[in-house]
Design a protein around this motif. Sequence first.
Motif, mmCIF file in Angstrom:
data_model
loop_
_atom_site.group_PDB
_atom_site.id
_atom_site.type_symbol
_atom_site.label_atom_id
_atom_site.label_comp_id
_atom_site.label_asym_id
_atom_site.label_seq_id
_atom_site.Cartn_x
_atom_site.Cartn_y
_atom_site.Cartn_z
ATOM 1 N N ALA A 38 0.835 -1.206 0.000
ATOM 2 C CA ALA A 38 0.000 0.000 0.000
ATOM 3 C C ALA A 38 0.867 1.253 0.000
ATOM 4 N N GLU A 39 1.892 1.268 0.812
ATOM 5 C CA GLU A 39 2.787 2.433 0.865
ATOM 6 C C GLU A 39 3.561 2.587 -0.436
ATOM 7 N N GLU A 40 3.916 1.468 -1.050
ATOM 8 C CA GLU A 40 4.656 1.504 -2.318
ATOM 9 C C GLU A 40 3.877 2.209 -3.419
ATOM 10 N N VAL A 41 2.551 2.084 -3.411
ATOM 11 C CA VAL A 41 1.744 2.724 -4.461
ATOM 12 C C VAL A 41 1.244 4.108 -4.062
ATOM 13 N N GLY A 42 1.601 4.571 -2.866
ATOM 14 C CA GLY A 42 1.280 5.948 -2.519
ATOM 15 C C GLY A 42 0.324 6.168 -1.372
ATOM 16 N N PHE A 43 -0.161 5.114 -0.728
ATOM 17 C CA PHE A 43 -0.981 5.323 0.460
ATOM 18 C C PHE A 43 -0.077 5.843 1.581
ATOM 19 N N GLU A 44 -0.568 6.809 2.340
ATOM 20 C CA GLU A 44 0.178 7.349 3.473
ATOM 21 C C GLU A 44 0.421 6.250 4.508
ATOM 22 N N SER A 45 1.543 6.329 5.209
ATOM 23 C CA SER A 45 1.869 5.306 6.213
ATOM 24 C C SER A 45 0.832 5.259 7.343
ATOM 25 N N SER A 46 0.177 6.379 7.599
ATOM 26 C CA SER A 46 -0.866 6.392 8.630
ATOM 27 C C SER A 46 -2.134 5.648 8.177
ATOM 28 N N LEU A 47 -2.313 5.499 6.876
ATOM 29 C CA LEU A 47 -3.487 4.841 6.313
ATOM 30 C C LEU A 47 -3.196 3.393 5.903
ATOM 31 N N SER A 48 -1.938 3.065 5.690
ATOM 32 C CA SER A 48 -1.592 1.739 5.158
ATOM 33 C C SER A 48 -2.035 0.575 6.047
ATOM 34 N N PRO A 49 -2.067 0.698 7.379
ATOM 35 C CA PRO A 49 -2.604 -0.417 8.163
ATOM 36 C C PRO A 49 -4.081 -0.689 7.862
ATOM 37 N N THR A 50 -4.849 0.359 7.659
ATOM 38 C CA THR A 50 -6.264 0.194 7.324
ATOM 39 C C THR A 50 -6.409 -0.468 5.957
ATOM 40 N N ILE A 51 -5.599 -0.047 5.000
ATOM 41 C CA ILE A 51 -5.638 -0.636 3.657
ATOM 42 C C ILE A 51 -5.267 -2.118 3.724
ATOM 43 N N ALA A 52 -4.234 -2.441 4.498
ATOM 44 C CA ALA A 52 -3.826 -3.845 4.648
ATOM 45 C C ALA A 52 -4.960 -4.669 5.256
ATOM 46 N N ALA A 53 -5.615 -4.121 6.267
ATOM 47 C CA ALA A 53 -6.724 -4.829 6.916
ATOM 48 C C ALA A 53 -7.893 -5.009 5.952
ATOM 49 N N ILE A 54 -8.166 -4.011 5.135
ATOM 50 C CA ILE A 54 -9.217 -4.124 4.121
ATOM 51 C C ILE A 54 -8.865 -5.242 3.149
ATOM 52 N N GLY A 55 -7.619 -5.286 2.707
ATOM 53 C CA GLY A 55 -7.183 -6.341 1.790
ATOM 54 C C GLY A 55 -7.356 -7.730 2.375
ATOM 55 N N LEU A 56 -7.016 -7.883 3.648
ATOM 56 C CA LEU A 56 -7.185 -9.188 4.295
ATOM 57 C C LEU A 56 -8.659 -9.541 4.451
ATOM 58 N N ALA A 57 -9.476 -8.557 4.791
ATOM 59 C CA ALA A 57 -10.909 -8.809 4.940
ATOM 60 C C ALA A 57 -11.556 -9.132 3.590
ATOM 61 N N GLU A 58 -11.099 -8.479 2.552
ATOM 62 C CA GLU A 58 -11.688 -8.681 1.215
ATOM 63 C C GLU A 58 -11.269 -9.999 0.577
ATOM 64 N N SER A 59 -9.973 -10.320 0.637
ATOM 65 C CA SER A 59 -9.457 -11.456 -0.144
ATOM 66 C C SER A 59 -8.730 -12.506 0.676
ATOM 67 N N GLY A 60 -8.561 -12.259 1.966
ATOM 68 C CA GLY A 60 -7.758 -13.179 2.769
ATOM 69 C C GLY A 60 -6.288 -13.118 2.400
ATOM 70 N N GLY A 61 -5.894 -12.062 1.681
ATOM 71 C CA GLY A 61 -4.511 -11.931 1.234
ATOM 72 C C GLY A 61 -4.218 -12.721 -0.033
ATOM 73 N N ASN A 62 -5.255 -13.223 -0.690
ATOM 74 C CA ASN A 62 -5.102 -14.031 -1.893
ATOM 75 C C ASN A 62 -5.135 -13.137 -3.136
ATOM 76 N N PRO A 63 -3.999 -13.009 -3.835
ATOM 77 C CA PRO A 63 -3.985 -12.148 -5.022
ATOM 78 C C PRO A 63 -4.821 -12.698 -6.170
ATOM 79 N N ASN A 64 -5.183 -13.969 -6.100
ATOM 80 C CA ASN A 64 -5.985 -14.590 -7.155
ATOM 81 C C ASN A 64 -7.465 -14.723 -6.781
ATOM 82 N N ALA A 65 -7.869 -14.036 -5.731
ATOM 83 C CA ALA A 65 -9.270 -14.095 -5.313
ATOM 84 C C ALA A 65 -10.158 -13.498 -6.403
ATOM 85 N N HIS A 66 -11.291 -14.151 -6.642
ATOM 86 C CA HIS A 66 -12.254 -13.643 -7.619
ATOM 87 C C HIS A 66 -13.658 -13.944 -7.113
ATOM 88 N N ASN A 67 -14.457 -12.908 -6.941
ATOM 89 C CA ASN A 67 -15.853 -13.040 -6.537
ATOM 90 C C ASN A 67 -16.698 -12.632 -7.737
#
Length: 143
Positions: A38-67
Motif C-alpha cells: 500500500a505504501e509503495e503505491v502511494g498510500f500514506e503510512s498512517s493509512l496503510s494499516p487500514t488498507i492492509a486490513a481491508i485487503g485481508l478482509a476482502e481477499s484473505g490476502g489471496n492475489p488470485n481471489a475472484h468473486n
Amino acid sequence: MKKIKSLALSVLLFFLFLTPSVFAAPEYFSFAELKELAEEVGFESSLSPTIAAIGLAESGGNPNAHNDNIKTGDNSYGLMQINMINMPYYQLGNYRLKEFGLDKNQELFDTLTNMKAAKKIYDTSGLTAWSVYRRGTYKRYLQ
C-alpha cells in the motif's frame, strides 16, 4: 527394475525441486506485506494499516481471489477485490478498464496493478468504497 525405479525417482525429484512453482500453493499476503505494498503505491503510512486490513478482509490476502457473484453485484478481482461488474445499466468494469489503463480484468490479479487500482478508487471515493470498511469487518485484521 531397480534402475527404472531409481531413474523414475530421479526424474520426479528433478521436477519437484527445479520447477517448484508448478507444485507450489498460491502465495498469500500477510498484513505486513499488504501494508508495505500500500505504501509503495502511494498510500500514506498512517493509512496503510487500514488498507492492509481491508485487503485481508476482502481477499484473505489471496492475489488470485475472484468473486463473480452477480446476485450481490460483484465481479471483483485480486487482493483488494476491485469490482469490475458490467450490467446493462451499470458499466463499472468498462469504465474502470479505461481508468486503470487495463486491457482485461485478469490484469488485476497482479498485486501491484491491483493495489494501484485500489489507490485510484480511494482517491476518488475514499475508504467507503469497500463494504468491509463500511461494515467494520476490516477491524478484525488490524494490527
